[in-house]
Design a protein around this motif. Structure first.
Motif, mmCIF file in Angstrom:
data_model
loop_
_atom_site.group_PDB
_atom_site.id
_atom_site.type_symbol
_atom_site.label_atom_id
_atom_site.label_comp_id
_atom_site.label_asym_id
_atom_site.label_seq_id
_atom_site.Cartn_x
_atom_site.Cartn_y
_atom_site.Cartn_z
ATOM 1 N N THR A 153 0.589 -0.459 -0.029
ATOM 2 C CA THR A 153 0.151 0.246 0.396
ATOM 3 C C THR A 153 0.639 1.191 -0.001
ATOM 4 N N PRO A 154 0.409 2.071 -0.791
ATOM 5 C CA PRO A 154 1.416 3.770 -0.434
ATOM 6 C C PRO A 154 1.581 4.563 0.619
ATOM 7 N N SER A 155 2.174 4.983 0.760
ATOM 8 C CA SER A 155 2.824 5.818 2.131
ATOM 9 C C SER A 155 1.535 6.975 2.062
ATOM 10 N N GLU A 156 0.794 7.117 3.636
ATOM 11 C CA GLU A 156 0.198 8.561 3.002
ATOM 12 C C GLU A 156 1.254 10.410 2.418
ATOM 13 N N GLU A 157 2.519 9.827 2.167
ATOM 14 C CA GLU A 157 3.142 10.760 2.305
ATOM 15 C C GLU A 157 2.980 11.301 0.988
ATOM 16 N N LYS A 158 2.433 9.963 0.249
ATOM 17 C CA LYS A 158 2.208 9.327 -1.402
ATOM 18 C C LYS A 158 0.891 10.568 -1.800
ATOM 19 N N VAL A 159 -0.226 10.059 -0.918
ATOM 20 C CA VAL A 159 -1.617 10.219 -1.670
ATOM 21 C C VAL A 159 -2.133 11.838 -1.015
ATOM 22 N N LYS A 160 -1.704 12.297 0.287
ATOM 23 C CA LYS A 160 -1.988 13.300 0.713
ATOM 24 C C LYS A 160 -2.025 14.973 -0.395
ATOM 25 N N ASN A 161 -3.332 14.617 -0.458
ATOM 26 C CA ASN A 161 -3.331 16.314 -1.276
ATOM 27 C C ASN A 161 -3.083 16.018 -2.786
ATOM 28 N N LEU A 162 -3.168 14.835 -3.273
ATOM 29 C CA LEU A 162 -2.614 14.179 -4.440
ATOM 30 C C LEU A 162 -3.999 13.317 -5.149
ATOM 31 N N THR A 163 -4.912 12.578 -4.263
ATOM 32 C CA THR A 163 -5.716 12.015 -4.733
ATOM 33 C C THR A 163 -7.536 12.709 -4.068
ATOM 34 N N PHE A 164 -8.178 11.809 -4.452
ATOM 35 C CA PHE A 164 -9.484 12.704 -4.191
ATOM 36 C C PHE A 164 -9.652 11.766 -2.761
ATOM 37 N N GLY A 165 -10.590 11.726 -1.970
ATOM 38 C CA GLY A 165 -10.538 11.237 -0.788
ATOM 39 C C GLY A 165 -8.906 11.426 0.000
ATOM 40 N N THR A 166 -8.226 11.914 -0.390
ATOM 41 C CA THR A 166 -7.047 12.666 1.105
ATOM 42 C C THR A 166 -6.722 13.249 1.144
ATOM 43 N N ILE A 167 -7.580 14.943 -0.146
ATOM 44 C CA ILE A 167 -7.990 16.319 0.189
ATOM 45 C C ILE A 167 -8.056 16.754 1.537
ATOM 46 N N THR A 168 -7.135 17.911 1.996
ATOM 47 C CA THR A 168 -7.063 17.877 3.499
ATOM 48 C C THR A 168 -8.937 19.515 3.119
ATOM 49 N N GLU A 169 -9.155 19.225 4.460
ATOM 50 C CA GLU A 169 -10.426 19.764 3.662
ATOM 51 C C GLU A 169 -10.020 21.887 3.715
ATOM 52 N N GLU A 170 -9.023 22.362 4.892
ATOM 53 C CA GLU A 170 -8.557 23.599 4.372
ATOM 54 C C GLU A 170 -8.120 23.704 2.197
ATOM 55 N N GLU A 171 -7.386 22.554 1.638
ATOM 56 C CA GLU A 171 -7.073 22.547 0.891
ATOM 57 C C GLU A 171 -8.847 22.526 -0.159
ATOM 58 N N LYS A 172 -9.467 22.462 0.319
ATOM 59 C CA LYS A 172 -11.200 22.377 -0.704
ATOM 60 C C LYS A 172 -11.291 23.647 -0.215
ATOM 61 N N GLN A 173 -11.329 24.137 0.729
ATOM 62 C CA GLN A 173 -12.004 25.359 0.817
ATOM 63 C C GLN A 173 -11.096 26.812 -0.091
ATOM 64 N N LYS A 174 -9.710 26.393 -0.064
ATOM 65 C CA LYS A 174 -9.746 27.056 -0.793
ATOM 66 C C LYS A 174 -9.418 26.548 -2.660
ATOM 67 N N ASN A 175 -9.778 25.592 -3.064
ATOM 68 C CA ASN A 175 -10.615 24.950 -4.637
ATOM 69 C C ASN A 175 -11.441 25.980 -4.604
ATOM 70 N N LYS A 176 -12.948 25.608 -3.777
ATOM 71 C CA LYS A 176 -13.853 25.708 -3.443
ATOM 72 C C LYS A 176 -14.515 28.173 -3.751
ATOM 73 N N SER A 177 -13.439 27.999 -3.230
ATOM 74 C CA SER A 177 -12.865 29.775 -3.372
ATOM 75 C C SER A 177 -12.144 30.354 -4.720
ATOM 76 N N SER A 178 -11.926 29.063 -5.470
ATOM 77 C CA SER A 178 -11.369 30.064 -6.892
ATOM 78 C C SER A 178 -11.903 30.125 -7.963
ATOM 79 N N TYR A 179 -13.095 29.785 -7.768
ATOM 80 C CA TYR A 179 -13.953 29.697 -9.029
ATOM 81 C C TYR A 179 -14.870 30.449 -8.423
ATOM 82 N N ASN A 180 -16.694 30.965 -9.557
ATOM 83 C CA ASN A 180 -17.857 31.174 -9.537
ATOM 84 C C ASN A 180 -18.755 30.923 -10.520
#
Length: 539
Positions: free
Chosen positions: A488-515
């Motif tokens: 199984t790949p380590s957490e370092e290899k998947v965090k923020n780089l695959t769906f399901g491992t994106i942090t809440e902070e990054e999700k909010q940042k992405n939502k604010s980038s479009y209208n």
């Protein structure tokens, strides 16, 4: 073919003066570090990103080859030109992952998600693929265009354009490429639009053209048993190639990485998708117009790839002919400039810098410039071989892309959507996929010498769209199986780089980038794509 007159040459001269002015202005700006030279300092706005995406994609192989497809009874190839919805996928799905990872190149992203082996494989393979599908095709098509326009021999036309484009690309880097492409996109669209309008008027409009050709000719959806373009595998394989080209290929993605933030990058892809709808009307329809006039005895050309230049030289008045000629030269130069810069980026950042990590920034820039020159020479050598694979240039391009895209598309899609895919799965899929793709190209070239009842002949003779669809399924299964039977790949290899491992902070940042405007325009583009599919259904 009518030759260009004084007014035409004045138009072409003005185009080159504007281009030279932009290039000199950019070259005078500093580019002593790799971020500025290869990614224009990551400070480009959405309009330039979008026009750069469009101009990079629309090269002389489209002007010559797509018109040739329209003139040569290969209308199903149109499906590759209505992939604006795939361009949207780059901005909405892939770009946030690339931007979060902070990478320069697509192989670099694979290293962050998997390991260095995948990075090495994709770096080397991408450079080879550029020679096979971009540089040689663009030079070949450019040679046809320039020799037809200027009345000089093919090789003189091809080589002179390569040298001219290479000068400002090597000197000015990515910043020179994206800003000159913004100028070239405008010239190209205006020129080709004028030709389409005058051409439709010449044939008596759309309905009159349909009467001459019969409705069946304008049907891009052939039956599932069609030997050349069966619709199910046409739809599947064109999508596989589209995701590879628009969402994972350095050549296109590098334009979005130059944006100053995700919002500008995404809007650039939305604008690029909107522009991507134009080639159907700017290049394919002129090819169909040329065929209509030929069937009526009003125009003559020997090869479908000559349709666009012959139509242009015979239909357009003085001055306008020069404007469209400048547009053709713009298409050739923008594509060449893009691939030159992408090749130098891949070689310098992914190969040379990995081998010599302590190299000074100035030397890395010089290394990229030298790499460009070498790749161009190899591309020129490949041209005579390329001519043997397919009679129509655009079909050659789609065939080769159908053999090389499945493993890359499979690895990127699974890497982003499935966190269980690991480095072993990615590496084995890439290596196996490239071997199978190369084998298919060789078998297609030598199939006439093989036993017609043998398996090798069957593999080399299988319809390229059917081959591409089954090949992609094979790559998907291979990546999943190898990953599941290994670690199984380590957490370092998947965090923020695959769906399901994106942090809440990054999700909010992405939502604010479009209208809502970004969403509405994207939906409108998809609706237009569906409309074009209905328009070309032969009814």
């Amino acid at each position: 073919m009518k030759t260009l007159d004084t007014l035409d040459w004045i138009c072409i001269g003005l185009y080159f003066l504007v281009l030279a002015g932009v290039a000199v202005w950019i070259i005078r700006k500093k580019h002593n570090n790799t971020e500025d030279y290869f990614l224009a300092g990551r400070n480009i706005g959405w309009f330039v990103v979008g026009t750069s995406i469009f101009a990079s994609n629309i090269g002389s192989e489209h002007v010559v080859g797509l018109a040739g497809a329209g003139a040569g009874d290969k209308l199903p190839m149109l499906i590759y030109e209505i992939q604006a919805w795939v361009v949207l996928m780059l901005g909405w799905v892939f770009l946030p992952f690339y931007a979060r990872s902070g990478v320069f190149t697509m192989p670099e992203f694979l290293e962050k998600r998997f390991d260095s082996r995948s990075r090495w494989v994709l770096s080397i393979f991408s450079i080879i693929a550029y020679v096979l599908t971009k540089i040689s095709v663009t030079i070949y098509a450019g040679g046809i265009v320039v020799s037809a326009l200027l009345g000089i021999d093919f090789w003189t036309g091809a080589l002179s354009t390569v040298i001219l484009t290479g000068l400002y690309t090597v000197a000015g880097g990515m910043r020179a490429v994206v800003y000159t492409e913004a100028v070239q996109a405008v010239v190209l669209v205006v020129g080709a639009a004028v030709l389409t309008f005058i051409g439709l008027n010449q044939v008596g409009g759309w309905e009159s053209m349909k009467t001459t050709l019969t409705p069946e000719y304008l049907d891009m959806w052939r039956s599932a048993s069609d030997p050349d373009f069966p619709w199910p595998t046409l739809l599947i394989t064109s999508t596989i190639v589209g995701i590879w080209y628009w969402c994972t290929d350095q050549y296109i993605v590098q334009r979005t990485l130059t944006a100053r933030n995700i919002q500008e990058g995404r809007r650039g892809t939305i604008f690029g998708a909107l522009l991507k709808l134009l080639p159907v009307f700017l290049f394919l329809i002129p090819g169909v117009i040329a065929l209509t006039l030929k069937m009526r005895g009003e125009l003559h050309w020997d090869s479908p790839d000559e349709a666009f230049p012959v139509l242009m030289s015979n239909l357009l008045p003085s001055g306008l002919r020069g404007l469209v000629a400048a547009g053709l030269l713009a298409a050739l130069m923008s594509s060449l400039a893009s691939v030159f810069n992408s090749c130098s980026t891949l070689f310098t950042v992914d190969i040379y810098k990995k081998l010599r990590p302590n190299t000074p920034e100035k030397k890395l820039v010089r290394t990229g410039q030298l790499a460009t020159v070498i790749v161009v020479i190899i591309g020129i050598i490949w041209i005579p071989i390329m001519a043997n694979i397919s009679g129509v240039l655009y079909e050659y391009l789609q065939k080769v892309q159908s053999y090389i895209s499945p493993p890359i598309t499979a690895v990127f899609l699974l890497g982003i959507f499935h966190k269980r895919i690991n480095a072993h799965g990615a590496f084995v899929t890439l290596i196996t996929g490239f071997v199978v793709g190369a084998l298919r190209i060789v078998l297609e070239l030598i199939k006439d010498d093989l036993d017609p009842n043998g398996m090798l002949f069957a593999l080399g003779d299988m319809n390229f769209l059917t081959f591409g669809a089954w090949f992609f399924l094979f790559c998907i299964i291979l990546a999943i199986v190898v990953s599941l039977i290994t670690n199984t790949p380590s957490e370092e290899k998947v965090k923020n780089l695959t769906f399901g491992t994106i942090t809440e902070e990054e999700k909010q940042k992405n939502k604010s980038s479009y209208n809502w405007v970004d969403v509405v325009v994207s939906i409108l583009i998809i609706a237009i794509v569906i409309g074009v599919m209905i328009l070309f259904n032969g009814k």
